[in-house]
Design a protein around this motif. Structure first.
Motif, mmCIF file in Angstrom:
data_model
loop_
_atom_site.group_PDB
_atom_site.id
_atom_site.type_symbol
_atom_site.label_atom_id
_atom_site.label_comp_id
_atom_site.label_asym_id
_atom_site.label_seq_id
_atom_site.Cartn_x
_atom_site.Cartn_y
_atom_site.Cartn_z
ATOM 1 N N ARG A 157 43.614 11.128 25.426
ATOM 2 C CA ARG A 157 43.327 12.340 24.646
ATOM 3 C C ARG A 157 43.098 12.001 23.180
ATOM 4 O O ARG A 157 42.312 12.660 22.501
ATOM 5 C CB ARG A 157 44.484 13.324 24.791
ATOM 6 N N ARG A 158 43.742 10.953 22.691
ATOM 7 C CA ARG A 158 43.668 10.590 21.281
ATOM 8 C C ARG A 158 42.230 10.235 20.881
ATOM 9 O O ARG A 158 41.558 9.490 21.590
ATOM 10 C CB ARG A 158 44.587 9.395 21.034
ATOM 11 N N PRO A 159 41.725 10.735 19.760
ATOM 12 C CA PRO A 159 40.358 10.390 19.338
ATOM 13 C C PRO A 159 40.268 8.934 18.879
ATOM 14 O O PRO A 159 41.162 8.423 18.203
ATOM 15 C CB PRO A 159 40.088 11.365 18.182
ATOM 16 N N ARG A 160 39.191 8.283 19.282
ATOM 17 C CA ARG A 160 38.941 6.890 18.905
ATOM 18 C C ARG A 160 37.440 6.656 18.945
ATOM 19 O O ARG A 160 36.742 7.159 19.822
ATOM 20 C CB ARG A 160 39.593 5.913 19.903
ATOM 21 N N THR A 161 36.939 5.846 18.017
ATOM 22 C CA THR A 161 35.574 5.355 18.139
ATOM 23 C C THR A 161 35.595 4.082 18.972
ATOM 24 O O THR A 161 36.664 3.491 19.206
ATOM 25 C CB THR A 161 34.979 5.043 16.761
ATOM 26 N N ASN A 162 34.438 3.634 19.418
ATOM 27 C CA ASN A 162 34.372 2.363 20.145
ATOM 28 C C ASN A 162 34.922 1.230 19.297
ATOM 29 O O ASN A 162 35.626 0.348 19.799
ATOM 30 C CB ASN A 162 32.925 2.063 20.559
ATOM 31 N N GLU A 163 34.592 1.235 18.008
ATOM 32 C CA GLU A 163 35.053 0.157 17.126
ATOM 33 C C GLU A 163 36.573 0.178 16.986
ATOM 34 O O GLU A 163 37.232 -0.872 17.016
ATOM 35 C CB GLU A 163 34.381 0.285 15.745
ATOM 36 N N GLN A 164 37.152 1.350 16.840
ATOM 37 C CA GLN A 164 38.609 1.451 16.743
ATOM 38 C C GLN A 164 39.267 0.997 18.042
ATOM 39 O O GLN A 164 40.296 0.305 18.023
ATOM 40 C CB GLN A 164 39.014 2.888 16.420
ATOM 41 N N PHE A 165 38.678 1.391 19.158
ATOM 42 C CA PHE A 165 39.230 0.991 20.456
ATOM 43 C C PHE A 165 39.169 -0.520 20.622
ATOM 44 O O PHE A 165 40.139 -1.146 21.076
ATOM 45 C CB PHE A 165 38.453 1.690 21.574
ATOM 46 N N ARG A 166 38.064 -1.134 20.230
ATOM 47 C CA ARG A 166 37.946 -2.588 20.342
ATOM 48 C C ARG A 166 38.923 -3.296 19.417
ATOM 49 O O ARG A 166 39.433 -4.370 19.753
ATOM 50 C CB ARG A 166 36.501 -3.002 20.044
ATOM 51 N N ASP A 167 39.207 -2.697 18.267
ATOM 52 C CA ASP A 167 40.248 -3.256 17.392
ATOM 53 C C ASP A 167 41.613 -3.179 18.070
ATOM 54 O O ASP A 167 42.429 -4.106 17.969
ATOM 55 C CB ASP A 167 40.285 -2.502 16.062
ATOM 56 N N ASP A 168 41.877 -2.055 18.762
ATOM 57 C CA ASP A 168 43.137 -1.924 19.505
ATOM 58 C C ASP A 168 43.240 -2.997 20.589
ATOM 59 O O ASP A 168 44.299 -3.612 20.781
ATOM 60 C CB ASP A 168 43.231 -0.541 20.161
ATOM 61 N N VAL A 169 42.149 -3.211 21.310
ATOM 62 C CA VAL A 169 42.127 -4.227 22.367
ATOM 63 C C VAL A 169 42.356 -5.608 21.766
ATOM 64 O O VAL A 169 43.118 -6.418 22.306
ATOM 65 C CB VAL A 169 40.791 -4.172 23.134
ATOM 66 N N SER A 170 41.714 -5.881 20.633
ATOM 67 C CA SER A 170 41.891 -7.172 19.968
ATOM 68 C C SER A 170 43.351 -7.398 19.574
ATOM 69 O O SER A 170 43.911 -8.486 19.784
ATOM 70 C CB SER A 170 40.993 -7.250 18.733
ATOM 71 N N GLY A 171 43.979 -6.357 19.005
ATOM 72 C CA GLY A 171 45.387 -6.491 18.630
ATOM 73 C C GLY A 171 46.276 -6.710 19.833
ATOM 74 O O GLY A 171 47.229 -7.503 19.786
ATOM 75 N N SER A 172 45.972 -6.019 20.930
ATOM 76 C CA SER A 172 46.729 -6.203 22.168
ATOM 77 C C SER A 172 46.642 -7.639 22.656
ATOM 78 O O SER A 172 47.649 -8.247 23.037
ATOM 79 C CB SER A 172 46.187 -5.237 23.227
ATOM 80 N N ILE A 173 45.452 -8.187 22.646
ATOM 81 C CA ILE A 173 45.244 -9.538 23.177
ATOM 82 C C ILE A 173 45.882 -10.578 22.262
ATOM 83 O O ILE A 173 46.480 -11.558 22.737
ATOM 84 C CB ILE A 173 43.734 -9.777 23.374
ATOM 85 N N ARG A 174 45.801 -10.383 20.965
ATOM 86 C CA ARG A 174 46.439 -11.331 20.040
ATOM 87 C C ARG A 174 47.948 -11.370 20.261
ATOM 88 O O ARG A 174 48.574 -12.422 20.159
ATOM 89 C CB ARG A 174 46.137 -10.951 18.595
ATOM 90 N N GLU A 175 48.534 -10.226 20.592
ATOM 91 C CA GLU A 175 49.988 -10.156 20.724
ATOM 92 C C GLU A 175 50.491 -10.546 22.105
ATOM 93 O O GLU A 175 51.543 -11.184 22.221
ATOM 94 C CB GLU A 175 50.470 -8.742 20.393
ATOM 95 N N PHE A 176 49.742 -10.213 23.169
ATOM 96 C CA PHE A 176 50.305 -10.330 24.509
ATOM 97 C C PHE A 176 49.545 -11.250 25.462
ATOM 98 O O PHE A 176 50.086 -11.583 26.521
ATOM 99 C CB PHE A 176 50.402 -8.939 25.158
ATOM 100 N N ALA A 177 48.322 -11.640 25.152
ATOM 101 C CA ALA A 177 47.537 -12.419 26.114
ATOM 102 C C ALA A 177 47.967 -13.876 26.149
ATOM 103 O O ALA A 177 48.479 -14.425 25.166
ATOM 104 C CB ALA A 177 46.044 -12.320 25.790
ATOM 105 N N ARG A 178 47.729 -14.512 27.304
ATOM 106 C CA ARG A 178 48.010 -15.946 27.448
ATOM 107 C C ARG A 178 47.012 -16.789 26.662
ATOM 108 O O ARG A 178 47.315 -17.899 26.272
ATOM 109 C CB ARG A 178 47.963 -16.349 28.927
ATOM 110 N N TYR A 179 45.817 -16.273 26.509
ATOM 111 C CA TYR A 179 44.773 -16.980 25.772
ATOM 112 C C TYR A 179 44.575 -16.308 24.425
ATOM 113 O O TYR A 179 44.659 -15.082 24.315
ATOM 114 C CB TYR A 179 43.452 -16.975 26.554
#
Length: 518
Positions: free
Chosen positions: A54-76
């Motif tokens: 429901r939260r508003p997000r642009t594609n760019e904001q969403f991709r920034d969220d994904v990037s932060g997620s991967i930096r913090e939790f991904a194996r790679y």
């Protein structure tokens, strides 16, 4: 390695719909899992991800969220990926009110656009990281919005809890089945995606050393421990309506029993494997009344205590928990699988919060050799143990008896210890990676089928019913301890004990290097 190198040899072309894309599960597990599949070449380059919340997000904001997620939790690490921008470009976001059917028509337009852009072929995987009570309405809106009209396959992935009891689970299943066929529904139990849980059937069925002994003639008991050091954290409101039995017992614990007790499948095909698991659940001994439950099941709740010198509050003092709550944060049970192979062998299971260590282990205790002249009363003979270490250390441990080194006669336990996580290290695949990969390629082996869910609820509901009848049987244990004393007596009355977990067992000599092949 990335999909640019391996092309389309991984999972089929897939359009992922992540409902709840701004939530904790997506951030901690789903986005890192998709990235790992990409890095390992297991994901077709013809894919796209639509994040929905429901939260508003642009594609760019969403991709920034994904990037932060991967930096913090991904194996790679994404910093090492020269094709990050290309990968991130596959992620799109749409703000969606799931209670408005007309919004799903707009979602269909975006899905059709991405389907054409990436040549996905109409294959759609809907991941509902939502509250279970929303599964039915979202499924119906997907159908009404035309999202199931594409030419490819359609699969629904849903998280536990699947219902609150058998009637609620049946109602939920009926709602979903109005839209999706059973073979299109993938119910996740992330423990089935763990490396060593999947290794159980390989160790059993691929080794002549174990399969002939895997029965009541040679096995004394099986112990399954799933312990957590954390309390309820910010989940007090949810947890007080669930409790340890529903939160861990109905799914994780019973699923691990099926993996330990199932018969060899006729073929290594998903339905054949799941058929054998269902047979185990049908063979579970259902407790007849409240007295039988009290005899075989211990429920506890943590009181104030400490762990490693840190004071810990009582459960009733946690945020969101009523001061008079009788919800269990711990349970232990003696379970029987009443079939020819396992008749008379107790399966001891225990799980709880605020215990001394975080671990998941399965201990197979074999029957001891008889005392005779060769093994005099001066010699302490320990039973052989086979231990599957599931979490956080992954490995297999075998405890045997051998002569004490030197001229002095004596028998000592020795250990052969294979540490999988020591060998693979941080790049051990996460459970969600395996399960997302399996769902995208249509492998339902390690997802739970409806008959598994219903049989598990039937077993658990009998215990819950007895607890409602006897609310005074709740026992307390200090936070940081191993649970109520009655859990120790549960085994002691049969002449057994809980074996230590998360490390070497007492008294043994390690006889193997911890990393295989080194």
């Amino acid at each position: 390695m990335n999909f640019g190198e391996l092309g389309d040899i991984g999972a089929d072309r897939t359009l992922f719909f992540i409902f709840g894309a701004t939530g904790d599960l997506a951030r901690r597990k789903l986005f890192p899992a998709i990235y790992s599949l990409y890095r390992e070449g297991k994901l077709s380059k013809r894919f796209a991800v639509i994040g929905l919340a429901r939260r508003p997000r642009t594609n760019e904001q969403f991709r920034d969220d994904v990037s932060g997620s991967i930096r913090e939790f991904a194996r790679y690490k994404s910093e090492e990926d020269k094709q990050w921008d290309e990968f991130a470009g596959h992620f799109h976001y749409m703000s969606l009110d799931i209670n408005k059917p007309e919004a799903f028509a707009e979602l269909r337009k975006l899905a059709d656009l991405l389907d054409d852009q990436y040549d996905i072929g109409g294959n759609r995987l809907f991941y509902l990281a939502l509250a279970p009570e929303l599964f039915g309405s979202v499924s119906n809106n997907l159908k009404e919005g035309g999202l199931l009209d594409s030419s490819g396959w359609h699969r629904l992935v849903i998280e536990k809890p699947f219902g609150y009891d058998l009637p609620s689970a049946q109602k939920l299943n009926e709602q979903i089945r109005q839209v999706f066929e059973e073979d299109e529904i993938y119910r996740i139990d992330h423990y089935l995606g763990k490396e060593m849980v999947q290794n159980i059937e390989v160790v059993r069925f691929a080794n002549a050393l174990f399969e002939p002994l895997w029965n009541n003639k040679y096995i004394a008991n099986i112990q399954i421990t799933l312990s957590e050091t954390v309390g309820v954290e910010e989940r007090g409101g949810y947890y007080d309506h669930a409790g340890a039995l529903r939160d861990m017992g109905q799914n994780h614990m019973l699923q691990m029993i099926t993996m330990m007790a199932m018969e060899p499948p006729s073929r290594m095909e998903p339905e054949d494997i799941r058929d054998e698991k269902v047979k185990v659940l049908r063979s579970l001994r259902i407790f007849k009344n409240a007295d039988e439950v009290k005899e075989h099941v211990v429920r506890g709740q943590y009181s104030a205590g400490e762990l490693k010198g840190k004071p810990l509050p009582a459960y009733r003092n946690e945020e969101g928990v009523p001061s008079d709550s009788v919800t269990e944060t711990y349970f232990a049970a003696k379970v029987f699988v009443d079939n020819f192979r396992w008749a008379g062998v107790p399966f001891y299971i225990r799980t709880g919060k605020r215990l001394p260590v975080k671990t998941t282990e399965v201990v197979v205790e074999f029957k001891n050799m008889p005392e005779n002249v060769y093994f005099s009363s001066k010699t302490k003979l320990e039973p052989n143990l086979l231990v599957f270490r599931v979490n956080p250390t992954e490995g297999i441990y075998l405890k045997m008896n051998a002569k004490r080194p030197g001229s002095q006669w004596g028998i000592v336990p020795i250990a052969m210890d294979f540490c999988q996580s020591c060998e693979v290290g941080i790049n051990t695949p996460e459970a969600y990676e395996r399960l997302l990969f399996d769902a995208a390629r249509g492998d339902s082996t390690y997802f739970t089928r409806w008959d598994e869910v219903s049989l598990a609820w039937k077993f658990v509901d009998r215990i819950e019913s007895a607890w409602r009848e006897q609310s005074t049987d709740l026992q307390y244990y200090a936070a940081g301890s191993w649970g109520p004393e009655a859990a120790q007596q549960l085994l002691a009355s049969d002449g057994f004990k809980w074996w230590p977990v998360n490390g070497q067992l007492e008294g043994e000599v390690v006889w193997a290097t911890p990393v295989a092949g080194k």
